[in-house]
Every structure is written in structure tokens, then in C-alpha cells.
Design an enzyme around this catalytic site. Structure first.
Site, short mmCIF file in Angstrom:
data_model
loop_
_atom_site.label_atom_id
_atom_site.label_comp_id
_atom_site.label_asym_id
_atom_site.label_seq_id
_atom_site.Cartn_x
_atom_site.Cartn_y
_atom_site.Cartn_z
N GLU A 303 -2.42 2.97 -19.26
CA GLU A 303 -1.64 2.81 -18.02
C GLU A 303 -0.29 3.49 -18.12
O GLU A 303 0.12 4.24 -17.23
CB GLU A 303 -1.46 1.32 -17.73
N ASP A 307 0.90 6.79 -15.95
CA ASP A 307 2.04 6.70 -15.02
C ASP A 307 3.10 7.75 -15.33
O ASP A 307 3.58 8.46 -14.43
CB ASP A 307 2.66 5.30 -15.09
N SER A 514 -3.75 2.83 -9.85
CA SER A 514 -2.67 3.16 -10.79
C SER A 514 -2.43 4.66 -10.83
O SER A 514 -1.35 5.10 -11.21
CB SER A 514 -3.01 2.68 -12.20
#
Length: 594
Positions: A303, A307, A514
């Protein structure tokens, strides 16, 4: 103002309590309770004697709607105050409780022999933190029964109570107390990303990797590889950011929040840029550790890497900051605090709202089922996001990856009926929720893109016309499964499938909203750069502007988000609860800003 001067003193010196009344606050009335232990948690009995927790008490403001009124004034393009964002001091004035509130709450705490030295005031006086409260004392304060609970999937343990109460006289003064009945503690938070084990393969010699670092002219067509996998090149072309060169990098910043022990790897970012945007080398991000977060650069999170790699590659050379917020295992317990009692959003909000400089754009990719979050807690956290918006910060959240709801979709309101399950914080009306799309020419809604209508927050004025138009076309479909008067989300969307991400120097394929949130945040950060470079204010809270400029987005008109045993909602012309207004077109948005 005198009250502000008092607050400024109280934030740095111990809180002085009033003389406790008699009788000693014994008229207790229920504040919040669950009918049973929340799903996927099991009780493990009482914690060891001597266990302590820190209690946060959200106080109601003296002027109930002052903050939200001010937020809309500075966020509405038609208002004379548009862009005149507030200072920390101005926000503190708007959220300050009545002097009687502090006196009453202080008397209550003093009645239970809480020393004034154990209490501090934060967020402009709107929150109290009471440190190192023994559980026996917390139980007496709140009419609670704190116990240890274990999450059956993650094995995480937390200290919570399934109900709590407050003296009747405090209900009009106290919004919420935490931690109490919110069981969405760190590892129960849902990551909105997934490594695709069945996604497209990447054999040696794959043209996606062979040609990834090529620099295409701004007017060149979308690379054919974007039909298979997504790279920064694809996104920069789809959303028209290729030709823009940031100018305000000494002022403009983009922030990424990380929880669950997540942190990003600088070496993986370097390899990612070498493969997919070589002109951005040697870009680096800043790592900020909050409340015991991690940044050891070994075994970074998927994650976190996703990002930072996509936010950086779209917004370069804008400075990026990754906030690693602690409160998850590995948790350094001691004999007095053997388990995790932290509230992740509050830990980060406590930190960021206390900073002198805050990034103008912030992206977050975590969320919970709204129904698992006590409403008073959700409203308190949502108002802290409103504080950020009023100060000129654009706050974006991934909408989630469960369509209209995952699993059995049984409500926890005592009826055990099937209902669509909205996601919080995307359901907060003061953040911008980002849904997911897939395919190109045209883009369509990703079938996992969470969207729907809040059961806690009413429909805000900025989306009234757009949502009513959708509901009119929807007719009676899904009637009874959602709240037609609730805040609709997402607000916008972006690509969400088959993103190439470097993790531990290996390229993997990731999908989820995400992917969408940092992508959209990168575009928003460029718009903020454009405004700042012209000597203008950053965008701040985005939604009132965006709903006034729907033609600045690529409308997504096909796809659906099934769940709860239904086909969910369908995308269509205009706003819809799968893709919102659509995906951003930087050049059109730039033109709309003038």
C-alpha cells in the site's frame, strides 16, 4: 477574544478544575452501545490489574455550525470569501466550547479524582486528552466495562467496551469519548488495495517494461500497453497532466498517510522511476513517523509503495511526504499497557492539526464499514477533516473495494436486515471520496468500486442537484437497501486496476481504489501548484467546486458495483454512486480555475 486567550493558556498549562458538585455526577445516561460484540471480535476477559489507557473527550462547540459554515464560505466558488482559508487560530475560535463546558467536564473529572496535571487540551480547545487513566477509573467515569478483545482474523488485541455512558448533564457538552465502542482499531481497517495473483503476467521482455521509461511527446497517443497494465505514462495521458510543469515546489506539498505499520521504500521508488518515469529521477520523498510509526526501509508495504510511487510520479517535482502512523503491531507493550488502545485516525489528526505547515493535498487509502463506527465518533472525526478543509487542505479518501457491500451485508442496528454497507471516512461529507475505473477509451466503472449513501451523514447542499438527478433516474431500484437522503459517494474516480508497482525491487500488479486515491491526489496537487504559482490560494475542500464543474471530468457511463446479493448501482450520465462525477481532466479543471 478573552476566551481565546484563556484557551491559549490552557493548552500549555494544567487545566484547573471547578469545585465538584454534590451529588457526584451519579445520573448516568447511555451514550453508545452495541447489541453484541462487533463482528470478528471475541472477548478475552479483563486486562491485567493496573492497565491504563488515554481517553480523548470531544467537546461540543459553543457555536454549533460555525466551523461548517466557514468551511463552505471558503470552499464555495460563488462566495465572496472563496479561497480565504482560515488560520489555526481562527479555527480554534470557531470550534471552542462554551466556558461552562470546560468547567462542567473538569468538575466531572475532579469528582473521579483525575489530577489536573493528567489533562491537556488540543484542537483549539475542542478535545481533551486524559492520560494514563486506570481502567477501573475509566469504568467509573464512563459506566463502562473495558475488556480485552481479539480480532479473529488478525489476532490483534485491543481494549474496548461495548457500551458507555455519561452523566446526563454532560450529554449536551460532550460529543464522544475514545477509545470506547469503536472497534475499527488498526488491523481491522480495510486496505483498499490487492496484489493481483491472477492479473496479467510480466514475462522477461514484456514490452510494458521494455518501453516503460520512454518519454512520449505531450501530444502522442495513449500507449497500447495501457490496455493491459497501468503506469504513470498511462495516467498522465488519460488525465492530461503531461504538459504541465510544476512551478511552486518550494511551497506546494502532497501528503500520503499510512497505517497498519506501513512505510514506503526509497530504493523501490528509485527503481520504479527508473522503469516508469526516468525524467523524475532522483526524486525522493520525506518520511514522517507519527506515534511510533515505522520507517526501517526493510519489507515495505504494498500500500505504502503504491501510494508514494504514483503520487510522486504524477506530481513530480512536487515534494511528497509519507506519514507512517503507529499504533499497530509491532507494539511495544509494557506491564501497564499490554495491548493496543490507539485510535489511528485520531493519532494522525492530533499530529497534523498541530503542525505549522500542512500539505495542501493529502491522500488516504484506508476505511471501515460505516456501521462499525459509532456515529458520535464518526461525526467527531469528520469535523476534524472539516478543520483541515477550512485551512486550505484537500483531503482525499479511497472509496473502498466492496461495491455496495461485502459479505452478508446484515445491518447491526438490531434488525439484522440486509442493507448496503457504506464506508467511513469516504462517507464523511467534508472529504473527497475517490472511486475506481478500469479500461481506456472509454473508461468504465470498476465493479469493486465502493459507493452508495451514508446512513450517518445527510446529503450536503453541494451535491443536491447531482444526487437527486441520479435518484430520479434510479426510480425504485434497490429501494429499502440504502438511505436516499444520505451523503452520496464517491465524488470522483480514477483508474484502479492492474497498476505496476515495485515492492522489494520486484514489479507486482496491484488493483483497488488505493490506486485511484493517490492518482487523483497527484492531479489535485498539480492544480494546487498552478494556483499557488499564480499567487492564489490552494483549492482546499474540493467538493463544492467540483460539483459546479462537472464537465471538467470524464463522465463514466457504464459499469456497476454489485454486492449484498444485488447488482448494486449502475453508472450513467452525470454523477453516480460508483464513479462520482468521473475522472479528472487536468486541462479542463485548470481552465475552469481561470
Amino acid at each position: 477574544m478573552y476566551w481565546l486567550s484563556v484557551l491559549s493558556v490552557l493548552t500549555v498549562v494544567p487545566l484547573g478544575f471547578a469545585t465538584p458538585p454534590s451529588p457526584c455526577w451519579d445520573d448516568m445516561r447511555l451514550k453508545h452501545s452495541w447489541d453484541s460484540i462487533p463482528e470478528k471480535w471475541e472477548c478475552q476477559g479483563h486486562p491485567p490489574a493496573g492497565t491504563t489507557i488515554d481517553l480523548r473527550v470531544a467537546l461540543k462547540p459553543h457555536r454549533k455550525n460555525a466551523l461548517i459554515d466557514a468551511l463552505y464560505e471558503v470552499s464555495d466558488p460563488s462566495h465572496s470569501k472563496y479561497g480565504a482559508h482560515l488560520s489555526k487560530e481562527q479555527v480554534a475560535e470557531l470550534v471552542a466550547p462554551h466556558p461552562d463546558t470546560l468547567e462542567l467536564v473538569g468538575s466531572w473529572l475532579a469528582c473521579h479524582e483525575v489530577p489536573s496535571t493528567a489533562v491537556s487540551i488540543t484542537h483549539g480547545g475542542s478535545w481533551l486528552t486524559v492520560y494514563n487513566v486506570p481502567l477501573t477509573q475509566a469504568n467509573a467515569l464512563l459506566g463502562a466495562t473495558y475488556q480485552r478483545y481479539r480480532h479473529i482474523e488478525t489476532n490483534e488485541t485491543i481494549i474496548r467496551t461495548i457500551s458507555y455512558a455519561l452523566p446526563a448533564a454532560l450529554h449536551e457538552h460532550v460529543q464522544t469519548v475514545a477509545p470506547t465502542t469503536y472497534f475499527g482499531s488498526p488491523h481491522a481497517l480495510r486496505l483498499t488495495s490487492k496484489v493481483m495473483s491472477n492479473g496479467p503476467t510480466l514475462p522477461n521482455g514484456d514490452p510494458v517494461l521494455q518501453n516503460a521509461s520512454s518519454t512520449f511527446a505531450p501530444g502522442a497517443p495513449l500507449p497500447s500497453t495501457c490496455l493491459k497494465t497501468i503506469t504513470p505514462e498511462c495516467l498522465r495521458r488519460l488525465y492530461n497532466t503531461m504538459s504541465y510543469k510544476p512551478q511552486a515546489r518550494s511551497v506546494n506539498q502532497l501528503g500520503i498517510t499510512g497505517y497498519l505499520g506501513e512505510f514506503a521504500s526509497q530504493s523501490d521508488l528509485t527503481k520504479f522511476l527508473t522503469l516508469f518515469r526516468v525524467d523524475a529521477l532522483p526524486a525522493q520523498f520525506s518520511a514522517v513517523v507519527v506515534n511510533g510509526g515505522i520507517n526501517d526501509q526493510n519489507q515495505p508495504g504494498v500500500e505504502a509503495n503504491l501510494d508514494i510511487q504514483y503520487a510522486e510520479s504524477i506530481s513530480y517535482p512536487t515534494p511528497n511526504i509519507f506519514y507512517s502512523t503507529g499504533g499497530t503491531p509491532p507494539y511495544k507493550a509494557d506491564e501497564q499497557t499490554p495491548t493496543n488502545a490507539n485510535e489511528p485516525y485520531l493519532d494522525w489528526l492530533d499530529f497534523i492539526l498541530n503542525q505549522q505547515t500542512i500539505p495542501q493535498t493529502i491522500s488516504t487509502s484506508y476505511g471501515d464499514d460505516e456501521q462499525t463506527v459509532p456515529q458520535d465518533y464518526a461525526e467527531s472525526v469528520c469535523n476534524l477533516f472539516a478543520q483541515l478543509g477550512s485551512m486550505g487542505v484537500s483531503v482525499l479518501f479511497a472509496s473502498g473495494d466492496i461495491g455496495v457491500g461485502g459479505g452478508s451485508c446484515h445491518s447491526n442496528d438490531g434488525t439484522n436486515s440486509v442493507k448496503f454497507i457504506p464506508i467511513f471516512p469516504p462517507s464523511c461529507p467534508f472529504v473527497t471520496a475517490v472511486g475506481g475505473t478500469t479500461q481506456v477509451n472509454p473508461e468504465v466503472a470498476a465493479n469493486f468500486s465502493s459507493g452508495g449513501f451514508s446512513n450517518y451523514f445527510s446529503r450536503p447542499c453541494y451535491q443536491e442537484a447531482a444526487v437527486v438527478s441520479y435518484l430520479t433516474k434510479l426510480g425504485g431500484q434497490n429501494s429499502g437497501l440504502f438511505n436516499p437522503n444520505g451523503r452520496g459517494y464517491p465524488d470522483i474516480s480514477a483508474q484502479a486496476m492492474n497498476f505496476l508497482v515495485v515492492v522489494n525491487k520486484t514489479v507486482v500488479i496491484v488493483s483497488g481504489t488505493s490506486c485511484s486515491a493517490p492518482t487523483a491526489a497527484g492531479v489535485i496537487s498539480l492544480l494546487n501548484d498552478f494556483l499557488i504559482s499564480k499567487g492564489r490560494s490552494p483549492l482546499g475542500f474540493l467538493n463544492p467546486l467540483f460539483y459546479r464543474a462537472p464537465t471538467s471530468f470524464n463522465d463514466i457511463t457504464s459499469g456497476s458495483n454489485p454486492g449484498c446479493g444485488t447488482s448494486g448501482f449502475s453508472a450513467g450520465t452525470g454523477w453516480d454512486p460508483i464513479t462520482g462525477l468521473g475522472t479528472p481532466d487536468f486541462l479542463k479543471l485548470q481552465a475552469a480555475l481561470g
